[in-house]
Design a protein around this motif. Structure first.
Motif, PDB file in Angstrom:
ATOM      1  N   ALA A 132      46.655 -46.222  91.290  1.00 57.87           N
ATOM      2  CA  ALA A 132      47.958 -46.825  90.982  1.00 57.87           C
ATOM      3  C   ALA A 132      47.789 -48.252  90.470  1.00 57.87           C
ATOM      4  N   ARG A 133      46.878 -49.000  91.051  1.00 59.02           N
ATOM      5  CA  ARG A 133      46.620 -50.386  90.627  1.00 59.02           C
ATOM      6  C   ARG A 133      46.109 -50.424  89.189  1.00 59.02           C
ATOM      7  N   VAL A 134      45.121 -49.595  88.884  1.00 54.79           N
ATOM      8  CA  VAL A 134      44.543 -49.565  87.540  1.00 54.79           C
ATOM      9  C   VAL A 134      45.570 -49.063  86.530  1.00 54.79           C
ATOM     10  N   THR A 135      46.350 -48.068  86.912  1.00 56.11           N
ATOM     11  CA  THR A 135      47.375 -47.520  86.026  1.00 56.11           C
ATOM     12  C   THR A 135      48.420 -48.574  85.692  1.00 56.11           C
ATOM     13  N   ALA A 136      48.842 -49.356  86.684  1.00 56.03           N
ATOM     14  CA  ALA A 136      49.835 -50.411  86.440  1.00 56.03           C
ATOM     15  C   ALA A 136      49.272 -51.492  85.518  1.00 56.03           C
ATOM     16  N   ALA A 137      48.020 -51.883  85.731  1.00 52.97           N
ATOM     17  CA  ALA A 137      47.402 -52.889  84.859  1.00 52.97           C
ATOM     18  C   ALA A 137      47.260 -52.356  83.441  1.00 52.97           C
ATOM     19  N   HIS A 138      46.876 -51.094  83.319  1.00 47.44           N
ATOM     20  CA  HIS A 138      46.742 -50.477  82.003  1.00 47.44           C
ATOM     21  C   HIS A 138      48.085 -50.466  81.285  1.00 47.44           C
ATOM     22  N   ALA A 139      49.142 -50.082  82.001  1.00 44.74           N
ATOM     23  CA  ALA A 139      50.482 -50.016  81.403  1.00 44.74           C
ATOM     24  C   ALA A 139      50.956 -51.393  80.937  1.00 44.74           C
ATOM     25  N   GLU A 140      50.601 -52.419  81.689  1.00 41.30           N
ATOM     26  CA  GLU A 140      51.048 -53.770  81.341  1.00 41.30           C
ATOM     27  C   GLU A 140      50.245 -54.391  80.207  1.00 41.30           C
ATOM     28  N   TRP A 141      48.924 -54.226  80.214  1.00 37.26           N
ATOM     29  CA  TRP A 141      48.071 -54.983  79.306  1.00 37.26           C
ATOM     30  C   TRP A 141      47.473 -54.174  78.163  1.00 37.26           C
ATOM     31  N   VAL A 142      47.091 -52.928  78.422  1.00 38.10           N
ATOM     32  CA  VAL A 142      46.329 -52.156  77.439  1.00 38.10           C
ATOM     33  C   VAL A 142      47.207 -51.177  76.659  1.00 38.10           C
ATOM     34  N   ALA A 143      48.039 -50.421  77.359  1.00 36.68           N
ATOM     35  CA  ALA A 143      48.839 -49.375  76.709  1.00 36.68           C
ATOM     36  C   ALA A 143      49.724 -49.888  75.574  1.00 36.68           C
ATOM     37  N   PRO A 144      50.307 -51.089  75.677  1.00 37.89           N
ATOM     38  CA  PRO A 144      51.123 -51.568  74.551  1.00 37.89           C
ATOM     39  C   PRO A 144      50.317 -51.864  73.284  1.00 37.89           C
ATOM     40  N   ILE A 181      20.945 -51.506  85.265  1.00 33.14           N
ATOM     41  CA  ILE A 181      21.800 -50.632  86.073  1.00 33.14           C
ATOM     42  C   ILE A 181      23.109 -51.340  86.410  1.00 33.14           C
ATOM     43  N   LEU A 182      23.025 -52.611  86.749  1.00 31.66           N
ATOM     44  CA  LEU A 182      24.225 -53.358  87.148  1.00 31.66           C
ATOM     45  C   LEU A 182      25.173 -53.569  85.964  1.00 31.66           C
ATOM     46  N   ASN A 183      24.631 -53.869  84.795  1.00 29.66           N
ATOM     47  CA  ASN A 183      25.487 -54.024  83.620  1.00 29.66           C
ATOM     48  C   ASN A 183      26.126 -52.692  83.225  1.00 29.66           C
ATOM     49  N   ALA A 184      25.407 -51.579  83.420  1.00 36.65           N
ATOM     50  CA  ALA A 184      25.991 -50.256  83.157  1.00 36.65           C
ATOM     51  C   ALA A 184      27.152 -49.996  84.123  1.00 36.65           C
ATOM     52  N   LEU A 185      26.989 -50.382  85.384  1.00 35.79           N
ATOM     53  CA  LEU A 185      28.072 -50.246  86.357  1.00 35.79           C
ATOM     54  C   LEU A 185      29.276 -51.086  85.931  1.00 35.79           C
ATOM     55  N   ALA A 186      29.031 -52.317  85.507  1.00 36.78           N
ATOM     56  CA  ALA A 186      30.124 -53.196  85.057  1.00 36.78           C
ATOM     57  C   ALA A 186      30.851 -52.583  83.857  1.00 36.78           C
ATOM     58  N   ARG A 187      30.116 -52.003  82.918  1.00 33.17           N
ATOM     59  CA  ARG A 187      30.749 -51.377  81.746  1.00 33.17           C
ATOM     60  C   ARG A 187      31.609 -50.184  82.159  1.00 33.17           C
ATOM     61  N   ARG A 188      31.125 -49.361  83.102  1.00 30.68           N
ATOM     62  CA  ARG A 188      31.918 -48.219  83.582  1.00 30.68           C
ATOM     63  C   ARG A 188      33.165 -48.697  84.313  1.00 30.68           C
ATOM     64  N   TYR A 189      33.010 -49.751  85.098  1.00 31.61           N
ATOM     65  CA  TYR A 189      34.145 -50.328  85.820  1.00 31.61           C
ATOM     66  C   TYR A 189      35.212 -50.809  84.833  1.00 31.61           C
ATOM     67  N   ILE A 190      34.802 -51.521  83.808  1.00 30.01           N
ATOM     68  CA  ILE A 190      35.748 -52.024  82.811  1.00 30.01           C
ATOM     69  C   ILE A 190      36.349 -50.870  82.004  1.00 30.01           C
ATOM     70  N   ALA A 191      35.567 -49.848  81.707  1.00 31.71           N
ATOM     71  CA  ALA A 191      36.091 -48.682  80.980  1.00 31.71           C
ATOM     72  C   ALA A 191      37.250 -48.049  81.736  1.00 31.71           C
ATOM     73  N   MET A 192      37.197 -48.094  83.056  1.00 33.53           N
ATOM     74  CA  MET A 192      38.278 -47.541  83.874  1.00 33.53           C
ATOM     75  C   MET A 192      39.607 -48.236  83.562  1.00 33.53           C
ATOM     76  N   TRP A 193      39.596 -49.553  83.380  1.00 30.28           N
ATOM     77  CA  TRP A 193      40.828 -50.311  83.114  1.00 30.28           C
ATOM     78  C   TRP A 193      41.367 -50.052  81.704  1.00 30.28           C
ATOM     79  N   ASN A 194      40.486 -49.685  80.787  1.00 32.95           N
ATOM     80  CA  ASN A 194      40.881 -49.412  79.400  1.00 32.95           C
ATOM     81  C   ASN A 194      41.235 -47.956  79.146  1.00 32.95           C
ATOM     82  N   GLU A 195      40.893 -47.050  80.058  1.00 32.98           N
ATOM     83  CA  GLU A 195      41.035 -45.608  79.831  1.00 32.98           C
ATOM     84  C   GLU A 195      42.504 -45.193  79.684  1.00 32.98           C
TER      85      GLU A 195
END
Length: 126
Positions: free
Chosen positions: A57-69, A8-22
């Motif tokens: 806003a925090r996740v969106t800014a991180a996504h724009a900086e690291w993932v979106a490019p 259950i905890l690893n599934a939570l971690a995967r969902r949490y990380i998916a949020m930053w990549n979405e």
């Protein structure tokens, strides 16, 4: 939420990380709403975020900086551990082209009775 069940905890971690990549803003917002309590807090050594709107806003800014490019992505390390309503897990930021790890950190989460994150303390190891 059973905070001693590593599956259950690893599934939570995967969902949490998916949020930053979405890439989709609406889906990212939905993930924040699914994961975080309305009055949540998120702390890093240099940031203090309060509430779901600021978390989006925090996740969106991180996504724009690291993932979106297209240069990086985040992945959870399958080592989540927890007890008494808390969870900790490691994550990595990797190069999109090679999968090579370029940054490592961990998050320490405090959950409410419904399993929503009320407090998120993020540490960057490198």
């Amino acid at each position: 939420m059973n905070t001693t069940d590593t599956g259950i905890l690893n599934a939570l971690a995967r969902r949490y990380i998916a949020m930053w990549n979405e890439p989709d803003q609406a889906l990212r917002r939905a993930l924040v709403d699914e994961l975080f309590a309305p009055g949540c807090v998120h702390f890093t050594p240099s940031r203090e975020v309060r509430g779901r709107a600021d978390m989006v806003a925090r996740v969106t800014a991180a996504h724009a900086e690291w993932v979106a490019p297209g240069t990086h992505f985040f992945r959870a390390v399958p080592n989540a551990d927890g007890h008494h309503g808390t969870v900790r897990f490691n994550w990595e930021m990797a190069k999109a082209a090679t999968g090579a790890t370029v940054s490592v950190g961990f998050d320490f989460l405090v959950l409410d009775a419904a399993g929503l994150i009320v407090s998120d303390h993020q540490y960057i190891d490198r």
